[in-house]
Design a protein around this motif. Structure first.
Motif, PDB file in Angstrom:
ATOM      1  N   ALA A 418     -15.522 -19.536 -61.085  1.00  0.00           N
ATOM      2  CA  ALA A 418     -14.845 -20.518 -61.370  1.00  0.00           C
ATOM      3  C   ALA A 418     -13.286 -19.763 -61.314  1.00  0.00           C
ATOM      4  CB  ALA A 418     -15.077 -21.218 -62.537  1.00  0.00           C
ATOM      5  N   GLY A 419     -12.249 -20.965 -61.671  1.00  0.00           N
ATOM      6  CA  GLY A 419     -10.970 -20.318 -61.668  1.00  0.00           C
ATOM      7  C   GLY A 419     -10.132 -20.468 -60.442  1.00  0.00           C
ATOM      8  N   TRP A 420     -10.464 -20.877 -59.620  1.00  0.00           N
ATOM      9  CA  TRP A 420      -9.556 -21.046 -58.369  1.00  0.00           C
ATOM     10  C   TRP A 420      -8.925 -22.535 -58.341  1.00  0.00           C
ATOM     11  CZ3 TRP A 420      -8.701 -17.187 -55.296  1.00  0.00           C
ATOM     12  CH2 TRP A 420      -9.446 -15.935 -55.035  1.00  0.00           C
ATOM     13  N   THR A 421      -7.556 -22.522 -58.012  1.00  0.00           N
ATOM     14  CA  THR A 421      -7.003 -23.953 -58.079  1.00  0.00           C
ATOM     15  C   THR A 421      -6.240 -23.994 -56.697  1.00  0.00           C
ATOM     16  OG1 THR A 421      -5.051 -22.852 -58.961  1.00  0.00           O
ATOM     17  CG2 THR A 421      -6.729 -24.003 -60.416  1.00  0.00           C
ATOM     18  N   VAL A 422      -5.853 -25.236 -56.204  1.00  0.00           N
ATOM     19  CA  VAL A 422      -4.963 -25.381 -55.064  1.00  0.00           C
ATOM     20  C   VAL A 422      -3.716 -25.414 -55.337  1.00  0.00           C
ATOM     21  CG1 VAL A 422      -4.804 -27.002 -53.209  1.00  0.00           C
ATOM     22  CG2 VAL A 422      -7.113 -26.876 -53.959  1.00  0.00           C
ATOM     23  N   ARG A 423      -3.052 -24.582 -54.552  1.00  0.00           N
ATOM     24  CA  ARG A 423      -1.382 -24.548 -54.695  1.00  0.00           C
ATOM     25  C   ARG A 423      -0.803 -24.939 -53.303  1.00  0.00           C
ATOM     26  NH1 ARG A 423       1.872 -20.684 -57.687  1.00  0.00           N
ATOM     27  NH2 ARG A 423       2.671 -22.597 -58.517  1.00  0.00           N
ATOM     28  N   GLY A 438     -10.242 -29.448 -61.546  1.00  0.00           N
ATOM     29  CA  GLY A 438     -11.073 -28.467 -61.513  1.00  0.00           C
ATOM     30  C   GLY A 438     -10.581 -27.612 -60.201  1.00  0.00           C
ATOM     31  N   SER A 439     -11.388 -27.403 -59.122  1.00  0.00           N
ATOM     32  CA  SER A 439     -10.973 -27.053 -57.994  1.00  0.00           C
ATOM     33  C   SER A 439     -10.563 -27.636 -56.998  1.00  0.00           C
ATOM     34  CB  SER A 439     -12.090 -25.710 -57.497  1.00  0.00           C
ATOM     35  OG  SER A 439     -12.250 -24.910 -58.565  1.00  0.00           O
ATOM     36  N   THR A 440     -10.508 -28.912 -57.250  1.00  0.00           N
ATOM     37  CA  THR A 440     -10.370 -30.203 -56.019  1.00  0.00           C
ATOM     38  C   THR A 440      -8.568 -30.880 -56.313  1.00  0.00           C
ATOM     39  OG1 THR A 440     -12.788 -30.364 -55.781  1.00  0.00           O
ATOM     40  CG2 THR A 440     -11.134 -32.156 -54.982  1.00  0.00           C
ATOM     41  N   CYS A 441      -8.060 -30.862 -55.162  1.00  0.00           N
ATOM     42  CA  CYS A 441      -6.775 -31.614 -55.270  1.00  0.00           C
ATOM     43  C   CYS A 441      -6.995 -32.865 -54.413  1.00  0.00           C
ATOM     44  CB  CYS A 441      -5.750 -30.799 -54.626  1.00  0.00           C
ATOM     45  SG  CYS A 441      -4.287 -31.303 -54.334  1.00  0.00           S
ATOM     46  N   ARG A 442      -6.642 -33.947 -54.893  1.00  0.00           N
ATOM     47  CA  ARG A 442      -6.660 -35.190 -54.322  1.00  0.00           C
ATOM     48  C   ARG A 442      -5.379 -36.069 -54.201  1.00  0.00           C
ATOM     49  NH1 ARG A 442     -11.513 -34.901 -57.024  1.00  0.00           N
ATOM     50  NH2 ARG A 442     -13.580 -35.501 -55.665  1.00  0.00           N
ATOM     51  N   ILE A 443      -4.977 -36.357 -52.840  1.00  0.00           N
ATOM     52  CA  ILE A 443      -3.665 -36.985 -52.697  1.00  0.00           C
ATOM     53  C   ILE A 443      -3.885 -38.425 -52.353  1.00  0.00           C
ATOM     54  CG2 ILE A 443      -1.336 -37.062 -51.488  1.00  0.00           C
ATOM     55  CD1 ILE A 443      -1.848 -33.942 -51.366  1.00  0.00           C
ATOM     56  N   VAL A 444      -3.706 -39.561 -52.916  1.00  0.00           N
ATOM     57  CA  VAL A 444      -4.230 -40.864 -52.896  1.00  0.00           C
ATOM     58  C   VAL A 444      -3.417 -41.365 -51.560  1.00  0.00           C
ATOM     59  CG1 VAL A 444      -4.392 -43.290 -53.503  1.00  0.00           C
ATOM     60  CG2 VAL A 444      -5.058 -41.164 -55.045  1.00  0.00           C
ATOM     61  N   SER A 445      -1.875 -41.199 -51.498  1.00  0.00           N
ATOM     62  CA  SER A 445      -1.230 -41.757 -50.617  1.00  0.00           C
ATOM     63  C   SER A 445      -0.148 -40.480 -50.032  1.00  0.00           C
ATOM     64  CB  SER A 445      -0.397 -42.881 -50.812  1.00  0.00           C
ATOM     65  OG  SER A 445       0.330 -43.380 -49.911  1.00  0.00           O
ATOM     66  N   LEU A 446      -0.553 -40.184 -48.903  1.00  0.00           N
ATOM     67  CA  LEU A 446       0.481 -39.033 -48.401  1.00  0.00           C
ATOM     68  C   LEU A 446       1.877 -39.647 -47.897  1.00  0.00           C
ATOM     69  CD1 LEU A 446      -2.340 -37.122 -46.092  1.00  0.00           C
ATOM     70  CD2 LEU A 446      -1.153 -36.188 -48.047  1.00  0.00           C
ATOM     71  N   SER A 447       2.753 -38.514 -48.168  1.00  0.00           N
ATOM     72  CA  SER A 447       3.954 -38.565 -47.326  1.00  0.00           C
ATOM     73  C   SER A 447       4.557 -37.611 -46.563  1.00  0.00           C
ATOM     74  CB  SER A 447       4.986 -39.068 -48.456  1.00  0.00           C
ATOM     75  OG  SER A 447       5.182 -37.973 -49.435  1.00  0.00           O
ATOM     76  N   THR A 448       5.495 -37.568 -46.030  1.00  0.00           N
ATOM     77  CA  THR A 448       5.766 -36.427 -45.058  1.00  0.00           C
ATOM     78  C   THR A 448       6.260 -35.257 -45.919  1.00  0.00           C
ATOM     79  OG1 THR A 448       8.289 -37.182 -45.025  1.00  0.00           O
ATOM     80  CG2 THR A 448       6.697 -37.833 -43.274  1.00  0.00           C
ATOM     81  N   TRP A 455      -3.365 -23.343 -50.083  1.00  0.00           N
ATOM     82  CA  TRP A 455      -4.208 -22.253 -50.423  1.00  0.00           C
ATOM     83  C   TRP A 455      -4.868 -22.424 -51.685  1.00  0.00           C
ATOM     84  CZ3 TRP A 455       1.069 -22.042 -51.027  1.00  0.00           C
ATOM     85  CH2 TRP A 455       1.612 -21.286 -52.087  1.00  0.00           C
ATOM     86  N   CYS A 456      -5.944 -21.551 -51.833  1.00  0.00           N
ATOM     87  CA  CYS A 456      -6.594 -21.322 -53.062  1.00  0.00           C
ATOM     88  C   CYS A 456      -5.947 -20.186 -53.860  1.00  0.00           C
ATOM     89  CB  CYS A 456      -8.008 -20.986 -52.792  1.00  0.00           C
ATOM     90  SG  CYS A 456      -8.912 -22.523 -52.056  1.00  0.00           S
ATOM     91  N   GLN A 457      -5.870 -20.349 -55.087  1.00  0.00           N
ATOM     92  CA  GLN A 457      -5.245 -19.207 -55.816  1.00  0.00           C
ATOM     93  C   GLN A 457      -5.973 -18.937 -57.249  1.00  0.00           C
ATOM     94  OE1 GLN A 457      -0.964 -18.750 -55.749  1.00  0.00           O
ATOM     95  NE2 GLN A 457      -0.866 -18.095 -57.806  1.00  0.00           N
ATOM     96  N   SER A 458      -6.135 -17.548 -57.474  1.00  0.00           N
ATOM     97  CA  SER A 458      -7.102 -17.274 -58.649  1.00  0.00           C
ATOM     98  C   SER A 458      -6.214 -17.167 -59.775  1.00  0.00           C
ATOM     99  CB  SER A 458      -7.858 -15.897 -58.371  1.00  0.00           C
ATOM    100  OG  SER A 458      -7.039 -14.786 -58.476  1.00  0.00           O
ATOM    101  N   GLU A 459      -6.707 -17.319 -61.102  1.00  0.00           N
ATOM    102  CA  GLU A 459      -6.029 -16.999 -62.064  1.00  0.00           C
ATOM    103  C   GLU A 459      -5.155 -15.494 -62.312  1.00  0.00           C
ATOM    104  OE1 GLU A 459      -8.784 -17.221 -65.208  1.00  0.00           O
ATOM    105  OE2 GLU A 459      -9.059 -19.471 -65.221  1.00  0.00           O
ATOM    106  N   SER A 460      -5.797 -14.594 -61.622  1.00  0.00           N
ATOM    107  CA  SER A 460      -4.864 -13.475 -61.229  1.00  0.00           C
ATOM    108  C   SER A 460      -3.876 -13.269 -60.507  1.00  0.00           C
ATOM    109  CB  SER A 460      -5.921 -12.201 -61.020  1.00  0.00           C
ATOM    110  OG  SER A 460      -6.627 -12.502 -59.880  1.00  0.00           O
ATOM    111  N   GLY A 461      -3.808 -14.478 -59.635  1.00  0.00           N
ATOM    112  CA  GLY A 461      -2.754 -14.427 -58.606  1.00  0.00           C
ATOM    113  C   GLY A 461      -3.274 -14.104 -57.199  1.00  0.00           C
ATOM    114  N   GLU A 462      -4.450 -14.115 -56.979  1.00  0.00           N
ATOM    115  CA  GLU A 462      -4.932 -13.993 -55.577  1.00  0.00           C
ATOM    116  C   GLU A 462      -4.617 -14.964 -54.683  1.00  0.00           C
ATOM    117  OE1 GLU A 462      -8.651 -11.105 -54.975  1.00  0.00           O
ATOM    118  OE2 GLU A 462      -8.676 -11.727 -57.009  1.00  0.00           O
ATOM    119  N   LYS A 463      -4.262 -14.809 -53.559  1.00  0.00           N
ATOM    120  CA  LYS A 463      -4.060 -16.123 -52.645  1.00  0.00           C
ATOM    121  C   LYS A 463      -5.236 -15.745 -51.566  1.00  0.00           C
ATOM    122  CE  LYS A 463       0.767 -16.057 -53.622  1.00  0.00           C
ATOM    123  NZ  LYS A 463       2.191 -15.792 -52.946  1.00  0.00           N
TER     124      LYS A 463
END
Length: 558
Positions: A418-423, A438-448, A455-463
C-alpha cells in the motif's frame, strides 16, 4: 628713399629705388583730397642719386624719381642716398637717409616641408610649407611630379593638398617669385608625399548588439594600423531617442563603458580615430538595441516522454539574444550542481533514468557584474520503467477525454504493498488528485484545467508510470492507447464524437501535421509498429478536429 624689394636682393633680381620729397608728396595728397583747382606742382624736380657718396654710374636706369638696377650683381651692394633740385632755382632738398642695399650672390632655394611629415592617409589633408629667408614679399608657386607646369600660386607659403586617393601622393616642388618682372628663386628639393589608404575603424560591442535594460555594455573602437597607435577616438550616435539623435561624444580611450543601459542608448554607433591632423575612415554602424527584459525559454528534444535508457536533451535559449550566456538548470525548483550546467544551453540526459523525472527550468546569466534573465517556462520530463511494478490504470482507457465526462485513475501495485497515491502536474502546479480514496482518484466532471500528467507516487517520493491526460471542449477526440505501444504490436486509432460516443465513419488521420490516411471507415490500424511510428497524431472530420496526442513506441523486453 625706399627700395623694392626689401634688402637683401639676389643676383639677377631687378631692384627699384624711389625718391619722394616730403613737402611735394604732402602737397599732392592735400590737393587730391580738397579738389584744389591746381593740377600740378609749379616747380619741376630733378633727382640725384649717390652710392657711397659718389654719384651713380651710367649703368643704372634713371626715370624721374626712380632708379632701377636691372640684373643686379653683388657689386651693386652699397649705401645709397638721393636728393632733389628744383630746375631753374638754387633750391635743393635735404639728402635722404642712407639705405644699404645688401646683395646675395646665389639664387635662393626654398625648403619644402609637409605636415604631417610621415605617411599621409586618404581622406585627410597635407599642408605643404615653402620656407624662404627673407619670408615676406614673395608669391609661391607649387608643382607636382605628374606635370611640369605651375599648378597653384599662393600669396602665403602654405598649400593644402586634399588627399582623396593614393594618386594624390608623389613628388612635389615649390619656388618663390617677386617683383616686376618676376624674379624666381630656385626650385626646392623634391618632397615625397607618401599616401596610404586610411585604415577603417571597426566597432565591436560586448556582450551583444541586442542587450537588456540594466546590463553593462562595452563598445570598442579598433583601428588596424602599422604606424604609431596614439589615436584619440570620436563616437557618433544616431539614436532613436531625441536626446541622442546625431550626438557626438569625444572619448579618448578605445573602450566606452555604459554601466546600466536603458532604451535611450538604443541607436547606431560609429567611431573614427584621429592622430595629430589625420583621421581614420569611419567605421560601419553597429546597432545597439536595448530590450525591456531577458526571458529564458526551455524546450525538449526529441520529446518529453521517455523510457528509461533513452536519451533526451533540454535546450535553454534567451529570447532575442544568443551571445555570451551561461546557463543554470533546476529540477523541481532544486538547483542542479555546477557540473550539470549545460554548455551552450544544452543539458543532455543519456541514458535517462527514473530519478530524472521532474519539472525542469533554466536561467541564463552573462557579463560582469552578472546580469540574470527571468526564469524560463517549466518543462516536465517523464521517464517510465521498462517493466513498471506499479501501474496507473485509467478508465476509460484513453489519453483524450471530453469535458464534463468522468474519469477514474488507480495505482495498482503488483507486490500488493500500500501507500501509492495519484498525483498530477497541470499548467498550474503539482498537486494530489482532488478526490482520492486510497489509491484511486475519481473526477466526476472533467474540465480543460484537468489536462496534465498523472502518476503514482509512493510515501517516500518515488514516481511511477506517468501518463498524459488531455481534456477537450470540442466535439471530436482521438482514441488511442493511453500507454506506450510495444514495438511489433498493432496500433489502432479511431475518432470519437461527443454526442454519439461512438466512432465516426469518415475520418482523416494525421501524423506530425501530415495526412497519412483519409476518409477511412472510422479506424486506422498500423499492424507492425516500429520506433519510426512515434509522433503526434490527431484526426479530423466534418464535425471537428481532435487535439494532438503523443504516441510513443517502447522496445519490447523479453
Amino acid at each position: 628713399m625706399t627700395v623694392t624689394p626689401d634688402s637683401p636682393a639676389f643676383n639677377g633680381e631687378t631692384v627699384s629705388m624711389t625718391c619722394e620729397i616730403e613737402s611735394y608728396s604732402n602737397w599732392k595728397l592735400r590737393n587730391s583730397l580738397t579738389n584744389d583747382w591746381r593740377n600740378d606742382w609749379p616747380y619741376k624736380w630733378r633727382y640725384e642719386w649717390y652710392k657711397s657718396s659718389i654719384e651713380v654710374s651710367e649703368r643704372y636706369t634713371l626715370n624721374g624719381n626712380t632708379l632701377t638696377i636691372e640684373q643686379s650683381k653683388t657689386t651693386d651692394a652699397g649705401q645709397f642716398t638721393c636728393k632733389g633740385h628744383i630746375d631753374g632755382r638754387s633750391v635743393s632738398s635735404q639728402t635722404s637717409s642712407a639705405v644699404y642695399l645688401s646683395m646675395k650672390g646665389l639664387k635662393p632655394k626654398p625648403e619644402l616641408t609637409s605636415d604631417p611629415a610621415g605617411a599621409a592617409l586618404t581622406g585627410n589633408t597635407v599642408t605643404l610649407t615653402c620656407r624662404m629667408d627673407p619670408s615676406t614679399g614673395w608669391d609661391f608657386y607649387w608643382y607636382k611630379h605628374t606635370n611640369n607646369y605651375e599648378t597653384k600660386k599662393t600669396e602665403t607659403n602654405s598649400y593644402r593638398v586634399k588627399i582623396d586617393s593614393v594618386s594624390d601622393g608623389g613628388q612635389y616642388w615649390c619656388r618663390a617669385g617677386r617683383g616686376n618682372p618676376v624674379y624666381y628663386t630656385q626650385y626646392s628639393d623634391a618632397l615625397w608625399v607618401n599616401v596610404t589608404v586610411s585604415p577603417k575603424a571597426v566597432v565591436t560591442v560586448r556582450p551583444d548588439e541586442r542587450v537588456f535594460r540594466e546590463e553593462t555594455v562595452t563598445l570598442r573602437c579598433d583601428i588596424k594600423w602599422g604606424g604609431d597607435t596614439e589615436w584619440t577616438y570620436r563616437w557618433e550616435i544616431e539614436g532613436t531617442n531625441d536626446q541622442h539623435k546625431n550626438s557626438v561624444s569625444q572619448i579618448s580611450t578605445q573602450e566606452w563603458n555604459i554601466s546600466s543601459v536603458d532604451h535611450i542608448h538604443s541607436g547606431k554607433y560609429t567611431c573614427t580615430g584621429q592622430k595629430k591632423t589625420q583621421c581614420s575612415q569611419r567605421s560601419d554602424a553597429v546597432t545597439l538595441n536595448v530590450l525591456a527584459e531577458a526571458q529564458a525559454a526551455v524546450r525538449v528534444s526529441p520529446q518529453p516522454w521517455l523510457t528509461e535508457g533513452d536519451s533526451v536533451t533540454l535546450i535553454c535559449e534567451v529570447t532575442g539574444s544568443s551571445t555570451g550566456w551561461t546557463f543554470s538548470w533546476f529540477r523541481d525548483d532544486d538547483h542542479l550542481s555546477d557540473s550539470s550546467r549545460g554548455a551552450g544551453g544544452s543539458y543532455t540526459l543519456s541514458p535517462a533514468a527514473l530519478q530524472h523525472t521532474g519539472v525542469y527550468t533554466c536561467r541564463a546569466e552573462r557579463g560582469r557584474p552578472a546580469y540574470y534573465t527571468n526564469y524560463s517556462n517549466t518543462q516536465p520530463l517523464w521517464i517510465t520503467c521498462v517493466s513498471p511494478s506499479v501501474s496507473l490504470v485509467v478508465s476509460p482507457s484513453r489519453s483524450q477525454h471530453f469535458s464534463s465526462d468522468s474519469l477514474s485513475l488507480s495505482c495498482e501495485d503488483q507486490s500488493n504493498s500500500a501507500g501509492w497515491t495519484v498525483r498530477r502536474y497541470t499548467d498550474r502546479n503539482t498537486e494530489d488528485c482532488s478526490k482520492q480514496t486510497g489509491s484511486t482518484c475519481r473526477i466526476v466532471s472533467l474540465s480543460t484545467s484537468d489536462t496534465g500528467v498523472y502518476w503514482c507516487q509512493s510515501e517516500s517520493g518515488e514516481k511511477r508510470h506517468p501518463l498524459n491526460i488531455t481534456v477537450h471542449d470540442g466535439d471530436v477526440i482521438l482514441v488511442s492507447s493511453v500507454d506506450p505501444v510495444i514495438e511489433g504490436d498493432t496500433l489502432t486509432l479511431h475518432c470519437l464524437h461527443r454526442s454519439t460516443n461512438s466512432p465516426i465513419l469518415r475520418v482523416d488521420f494525421y501524423k506530425d501535421g501530415s495526412l497519412i490516411q483519409n476518409q477511412t471507415t472510422g479506424e486506422m490500424k498500423i499492424t507492425t509498429v516500429s520506433k519510426s511510428h512515434e509522433g503526434f497524431y490527431y484526426c479530423k472530420t466534418e464535425r471537428g478536429q481532435s487535439l494532438h496526442s503523443w504516441i510513443s513506441v517502447r522496445v519490447s523486453v523479453s
